[in-house]
Design an enzyme around this catalytic site. Structure first.
Site, PDB file in Angstrom:
ATOM      1  N   GLY A  76       0.800  -1.228   0.000  1.00  0.00           N
ATOM      2  CA  GLY A  76       0.000   0.000   0.000  1.00  0.00           C
ATOM      3  C   GLY A  76       0.828   1.270   0.000  1.00  0.00           C
ATOM      4  N   THR A  77       1.899   1.281   0.774  1.00  0.00           N
ATOM      5  CA  THR A  77       2.720   2.496   0.865  1.00  0.00           C
ATOM      6  C   THR A  77       3.291   2.852  -0.508  1.00  0.00           C
ATOM      7  OG1 THR A  77       3.263   1.983   3.150  1.00  0.00           O
ATOM      8  CG2 THR A  77       4.751   3.498   2.012  1.00  0.00           C
ATOM      9  N   ASN A 165      -8.454   3.762   8.061  1.00  0.00           N
ATOM     10  CA  ASN A 165      -7.819   2.649   8.770  1.00  0.00           C
ATOM     11  C   ASN A 165      -7.993   2.719  10.286  1.00  0.00           C
ATOM     12  OD1 ASN A 165      -6.031   4.868   7.848  1.00  0.00           O
ATOM     13  ND2 ASN A 165      -4.622   3.992   9.338  1.00  0.00           N
ATOM     14  N   GLN A 193      -8.087  -0.539   3.136  1.00  0.00           N
ATOM     15  CA  GLN A 193      -8.939  -1.104   4.190  1.00  0.00           C
ATOM     16  C   GLN A 193     -10.287  -1.564   3.645  1.00  0.00           C
ATOM     17  OE1 GLN A 193      -8.023  -2.013   7.092  1.00  0.00           O
ATOM     18  NE2 GLN A 193      -6.087  -0.922   7.331  1.00  0.00           N
ATOM     19  N   ALA A 214      -2.075  -6.923  -0.207  1.00  0.00           N
ATOM     20  CA  ALA A 214      -2.553  -8.280   0.088  1.00  0.00           C
ATOM     21  C   ALA A 214      -2.587  -8.620   1.572  1.00  0.00           C
ATOM     22  CB  ALA A 214      -1.667  -9.290  -0.646  1.00  0.00           C
ATOM     23  N   HIS A 215      -1.658  -8.047   2.362  1.00  0.00           N
ATOM     24  CA  HIS A 215      -1.559  -8.514   3.746  1.00  0.00           C
ATOM     25  C   HIS A 215      -2.701  -8.030   4.635  1.00  0.00           C
ATOM     26  CE1 HIS A 215       0.134  -4.926   5.997  1.00  0.00           C
ATOM     27  NE2 HIS A 215       0.425  -4.540   4.765  1.00  0.00           N
ATOM     28  N   CYS A 338       1.873   2.299  11.318  1.00  0.00           N
ATOM     29  CA  CYS A 338       3.057   3.077  10.991  1.00  0.00           C
ATOM     30  C   CYS A 338       3.285   4.178  12.016  1.00  0.00           C
ATOM     31  CB  CYS A 338       2.917   3.697   9.607  1.00  0.00           C
ATOM     32  SG  CYS A 338       2.532   2.465   8.390  1.00  0.00           S
TER      33      CYS A 338
HETATM   34  C1  LIG Z   1      -5.305   2.903   4.686  1.00  0.00           C
HETATM   35  C2  LIG Z   1      -3.924   2.352   4.533  1.00  0.00           C
HETATM   36  N1  LIG Z   1      -3.180   2.738   3.482  1.00  0.00           N
HETATM   37  C3  LIG Z   1      -1.934   2.284   3.284  1.00  0.00           C
HETATM   38  C4  LIG Z   1      -1.351   1.390   4.154  1.00  0.00           C
HETATM   39  C5  LIG Z   1       0.038   0.895   3.891  1.00  0.00           C
HETATM   40  O1  LIG Z   1       0.016  -0.419   3.364  1.00  0.00           O
HETATM   41  P1  LIG Z   1       1.338  -1.336   3.421  1.00  0.00           P
HETATM   42  O2  LIG Z   1       1.505  -1.761   4.841  1.00  0.00           O
HETATM   43  O3  LIG Z   1       1.030  -2.492   2.507  1.00  0.00           O
HETATM   44  O4  LIG Z   1       2.468  -0.520   2.917  1.00  0.00           O
HETATM   45  C6  LIG Z   1      -2.072   0.970   5.287  1.00  0.00           C
HETATM   46  C7  LIG Z   1      -1.464   0.066   6.283  1.00  0.00           C
HETATM   47  O5  LIG Z   1      -1.614   0.248   7.479  1.00  0.00           O
HETATM   48  C8  LIG Z   1      -3.401   1.450   5.467  1.00  0.00           C
HETATM   49  O6  LIG Z   1      -4.151   1.072   6.507  1.00  0.00           O
END
Ligand SMILES: Cc1ncc(COP(=O)(O)O)c(C=O)c1O
Length: 392
Positions: A76-77, A165, A193, A214-215, A338
């Site tokens: 996601g990041t 989230n 989410q 995916a996680h 994070c």
């Molecule tokens: C809304 C949202 N966006 C992005 C992310 C980041 O995803 P990733 O952990 O796969 O980088 C998260 C993870 O907590 C999230 O909840």
């Protein structure tokens, strides 16, 4: 005491059948899909089939003249960074547009990408949310209207998350995307989410780009995607290869994509999953509220994802609550993973205009496909002990 995991918004345990499919894939020994030899081409065929089935499952167009594009990323990041930076820079090159609009409750990966772009000369605007944590579309309209006409000042990209989230509050993405489309402005949504937790249809939402990982839905960590509407070009974040049409170069991994695909398939094949999670969440939420006078659910009046509770126990500090809960075998969170290493107050609950007491007392409890009735029953006994201890 066996810990009870209630932090599924942070990450989820991988489904055993997803892990099995990935192991089979590794054992088959699929090699580099970019290689020209037969073994590479075999891997390419498998990868492209998975890719187009994932597009289908997300309601994108997977074949024909108007095929949408699935860019595989590390999660996601990266997808959020690629979307915001890639769309903003492409728009600026094409039209000179130099403003970015995000909501006040975005994930740190969106806020961080926007801050980076500010250092490249972009101007950042933030859309307010109401007291339930829902984005104010009138505020978006005002900010879009302000920009129209002045090319140097016009908007390059708008990014609003599909579901928050921390609170699970669902955002009016279809309406926001339409407002942007009418003005020819790129619209991205972070659907991390939402994908794999409720049905998501890329075409119906009308967005230009959609992030998922995916996680968060019992797939492997380290793989995600950015689904991009047909014909839209993004400026890459990294350079040096031709894979994924140069937009995200680097060797693609068939096993990771297999895991992503299988996890999404398992969500689709379990139509009862969301309702079961909601029933357990509602039971947990109602009983928690009755345990502590003055406790509030943040975002309770809005439409929310089934797996999330954000609750404030006024007078009890969130950090003390988290530690006491952990001591009692409850794995919960104070907000996004994070940010939870720090003791910063939640920017999401603050943006909702909550009192300091509510902000300081807010925690997140999140459920997933593997949460059981027994775990909810046991967790309620443990929560009661924690609250009793901290209230005295
Ligand atoms: C809304 C949202 N966006 C992005 C992310 C980041 O995803 P990733 O952990 O796969 O980088 C998260 C993870 O907590 C999230 O909840």
């Amino acid at each position: 005491m066996k810990p009870i995991y209630l932090d599924y918004n942070s990450t989820t345990p991988i489904s055993p059948t997803v892990a099995q499919k990935m192991a089979q894939c590794y054992q088959k020994g699929y090699l580099n899909p970019a290689s020209q030899h037969r073994l590479g081409q075999e891997a390419r065929l498998v990868l492209e089939k998975l890719r187009s089935e994932i597009i289908d499952m997300l309601g994108g167009i997977s074949s024909g003249m108007r095929t949408d594009r699935l860019i595989l990323t590390s999660g996601g990041t990266e997808s959020n960074n690629l979307a915001i930076s890639g769309l903003a820079r492409a728009a600026r090159e094409a039209t000179g547009a130099s403003r970015i609009i995000i909501s006040a409750i975005e994930h740190p990966s969106v806020i961080g990408a926007a801050h980076y772009l500010a250092s490249l000369g972009f101007e950042i605007d933030t859309i307010a949310v109401d007291s339930e944590g829902v984005c104010d579309l009138n505020d978006l309209k005002t900010k879009l209207d302000r920009a129209t006409g002045e090319q140097q000042n016009s908007v390059a990209v708008v990014s609003i998350m599909a579901a928050n989230n921390e609170t699970g509050v669902i955002q009016p993405i279809q309406s926001a995307a339409l407002m942007c489309r009418e003005k020819g402005i790129y619209f991205h949504t972070d659907a991390v989410q939402m994908v794999g937790k409720t049905d998501v249809n890329f075409s119906t939402l009308g967005v230009d780009a959609l992030t998922f990982t995916a996680h968060k839905f019992h797939g492997p960590r380290g793989v995600g995607g950015l689904l991009v509407r047909n014909g839209i070009e993004l400026t890459p974040l990294i350079y040096g290869g031709f894979q994924q049409m140069g937009t995200r170069p680097g060797t693609e991994d068939v096993a990771l994509c297999t895991g992503l695909h299988q996890a999404l398939l398992e969500y689709q094949q379990s139509p009862e999953r969301e309702a079961t999670v909601k029933r357990l969440r509602d039971q947990l939420e109602t009983t928690l509220l009755s345990m502590a006078p003055g406790a509030v659910i943040n975002g309770q009046g809005a439409s929310r994802m089934a797996h999330t509770i954000n609750i404030s126990f006024p007078g009890i500090n969130r950090q003390a609550l988290l530690l006491a809960a952990d001591f009692n075998g409850l794995a919960i969170s104070t907000g996004s993973a994070c940010a939870s290493g720090s003791s910063d107050s939640s920017h999401v609950i603050i943006a909702m205009g909550a009192s300091e007491e509510v902000v300081e007392g807010s925690i997140r409890i999140s459920l997933g496909a593997t949460t059981s009735q027994q775990e909810i029953d046991d967790s309620l006994t443990r929560f009661q002990q924690v609250i009793n201890r901290l209230s005295t």
